[in-house]
Write a protein that holds these residues in place. Structure first.
Motif, PDB file in Angstrom:
ATOM      1  N   PRO A  17       7.061   2.779   9.588  1.00  0.00           N
ATOM      2  CA  PRO A  17       8.124   1.956   9.015  1.00  0.00           C
ATOM      3  C   PRO A  17       7.908   1.725   7.521  1.00  0.00           C
ATOM      4  O   PRO A  17       6.771   1.529   7.087  1.00  0.00           O
ATOM      5  N   ASP A  59       2.074   1.548  12.813  1.00  0.00           N
ATOM      6  CA  ASP A  59       2.572   0.314  12.207  1.00  0.00           C
ATOM      7  C   ASP A  59       2.064   0.215  10.763  1.00  0.00           C
ATOM      8  O   ASP A  59       0.851   0.326  10.514  1.00  0.00           O
ATOM      9  N   TYR A  63      10.525  -1.977  11.244  1.00  0.00           N
ATOM     10  CA  TYR A  63       9.601  -1.872  12.383  1.00  0.00           C
ATOM     11  C   TYR A  63      10.340  -1.339  13.615  1.00  0.00           C
ATOM     12  O   TYR A  63       9.929  -0.347  14.236  1.00  0.00           O
ATOM     13  N   SER A  89      10.848  -7.587   7.563  1.00  0.00           N
ATOM     14  CA  SER A  89      10.184  -6.312   7.863  1.00  0.00           C
ATOM     15  C   SER A  89      10.522  -5.778   9.254  1.00  0.00           C
ATOM     16  O   SER A  89      10.332  -4.592   9.532  1.00  0.00           O
ATOM     17  N   ARG A  90      11.031  -6.654  10.125  1.00  0.00           N
ATOM     18  CA  ARG A  90      11.299  -6.196  11.501  1.00  0.00           C
ATOM     19  C   ARG A  90      12.412  -5.147  11.556  1.00  0.00           C
ATOM     20  O   ARG A  90      12.528  -4.399  12.522  1.00  0.00           O
ATOM     21  N   LYS A 141       1.569  -2.198   8.958  1.00  0.00           N
ATOM     22  CA  LYS A 141       0.638  -3.300   8.664  1.00  0.00           C
ATOM     23  C   LYS A 141      -0.825  -2.846   8.796  1.00  0.00           C
ATOM     24  O   LYS A 141      -1.728  -3.454   8.252  1.00  0.00           O
TER      25      LYS A 141
END
Ligand code: ASP
Length: 437
Positions: free
Chosen positions: A168, A133, A117, A113-114, A135
């Protein structure tokens, strides 16, 4: 009031040049308010997508091998973008944190996922938009399924506090706060979720093609683009292998009847394809598109007076179910029943399936034929146009293609045709030329 959510795919955000194109697109229209970013994709054919490099890094770390080279390659891609854009943005700490997590065995999904991000942070800075974000706004349930209602409520609330933002794609969080991703290509799904929560008037999905084509360009020379397609038609074509959009990306926007516009970042002047809930506009051609796949087999069961035997169909399908094989179609006659299944799925279980059918329904004959291709001729215009099936079949006859199976859905949205896999390309060309050229 118009409000657009945009998603840019990896090839649209692969380097600084593409970031500039993206900024031009976003800034050209003030109603383009929420932008979903993928991780950087390939810059050219031999390049590797950042997401793939991240998975590679993770695999190395798990095997306790050195990640330095791959990690530095990833880092450099982002540093190049930041420097080429002349941004005042220092991500050293973020890179350190990711590197540290790799060594301390944080999950595979977290590492993957980075990619989005980091890219979303850079894009937010470049556009002067807020960064949200994923999340904090996309949630999964304990069993890993997507929690649509919680997501919609929280996302709606958070978005209302940001006039313009970048989010993201590809991931969200589990109830315990760890990161979980959607399946590959999942940023399309994020875009759709954001569009629903924002009550967008349009979800623009920016990629590197100018929308859907009426047929696979690897098989048909220069196929025509599709201007408008309904969600249902798209589903039929995608099932047969026509992919531009992640399959699950339809559901959130379909729920709120928000149209999707597939656009080309490299050719923003092209109008692309509109995917709409429904339309009265039949379009230029009777058919909307044609797609197909090879790799099917048919299992045929023969038994006299089959039509009188209660429960026979169920018993045959039950054998497939018990062997974990899903069926695609089952055309039947009065004394025969044929089930079309994937050859790959059948191969491993073939003996068990045949034995099971013999035991369950005691047929006179049961046999398998492999090497079948299925073609789907799809079009909302077919309901009103008389003679469509006749045109499909005569075009195949003229091309000397033998039809092994025919199945017309009762919605009259599609005709499915089974042909020998060796005739697949000839058949696609014959039908395309009949309706389009
Ligand atoms: N970057 C992810 C992938 O390569 C998700 C996406 O691009 O939509 O699958």
């Amino acid at each position: 009031m118009s409000l657009k959510v945009l998603k840019f795919g990896g090839s649209s955000l692969a380097d600084a040049t593409h970031f500039r194109q993206v900024a031009d697109i976003v800034k050209a229209d003030p109603t383009r308010r929420y932008v979903v970013a993928s991780a950087p994709g390939k810059r050219q054919g031999s390049d590797t997508k950042i997401t793939d490099l991240l998975y590679k890094c993770y695999a190395l770390a798990v095997n306790e091998e050195d990640v330095t080279n791959v990690f530095n390659e990833i880092k450099q891609r982002y540093i190049d973008i930041i420097n080429d854009l002349g941004l005042d943005l220092d991500l050293t700490d973020v890179f350190e944190k990711i590197r540290g997590s790799l060594l301390h065995n944080s999950g595979r999904d977290y590492i993957a996922s980075r990619g989005e991000y980091l890219n979303a942070m850079i894009l937010a800075k470049f556009l002067g938009f807020d960064f949200i974000d994923a999340k904090k706004v996309i949630f999964f349930n304990e069993d890993g399924s997507f929690n649509s209602e919680k997501t919609n409520d929280v996302m709606r609330e958070v978005l209302s506090a940001h006039e313009y933002a970048v989010i993201p794609g590809f991931y969200g969080s589990m109830p315990n706060g760890t990161i979980k991703t959607f399946s590959r290509g999942g940023s399309d799904v994020t875009g759709s979720i954001v569009a629903r929560a924002a009550s967008a008037t349009l979800y623009e999905n920016w990629t590197d093609v100018s929308g859907f084509l009426m047929a696979d360009p690897r098989i048909i020379d220069n196929p025509k683009p599709i201007k408008t397609i309904t969600y249902k038609e798209l589903r039929e074509l995608s099932y047969m292998g026509a992919t531009v959009l992640h399959e699950d990306a339809i559901f959130p926007v379909r729920y709120s009847k928000i149209p999707i516009n597939i656009r080309n970042t490299n050719r923003p002047e092209d109008k692309g394809t509109f995917i709409v809930p429904e339309t009265d506009d039949i379009g230029e051609y009777v058919i909307t598109g044609i797609a197909g796949r090879t790799g099917f087999s048919s299992v045929t069961v023969e038994k006299a007076m089959m039509n009188m035997e209660l429960g026979l169909g169920r018993k045959v399908l039950q054998v497939l179910e018990e062997n974990g094989i899903s069926f695609e179609h089952f055309p039947s006659g009065i004394d025969t029943m044929t089930v079309i299944v994937s050859t790959k799925a059948l191969t491993e279980k073939r003996a068990d399936v045949l034995a099971g059918i013999c035991k369950n329904v005691n047929p006179e004959n049961v046999f398998v034929e492999e090497n079948m291709a299925l073609l789907a001729v799809v079009g909302r215009g077919m309901v009103k146009a008389k003679g469509t099936a006749a045109r499909v079949f005569s075009s195949l006859a003229n091309a000397n293609v033998n039809i092994r199976m025919i199945d017309q859905g009762s919605s009259e949205l599609n005709i499915i045709i089974g042909v020998d896999a060796n005739d697949y390309i000839t058949a696609l060309n014959a039908i395309y030329n009949e309706f389009v050229k």
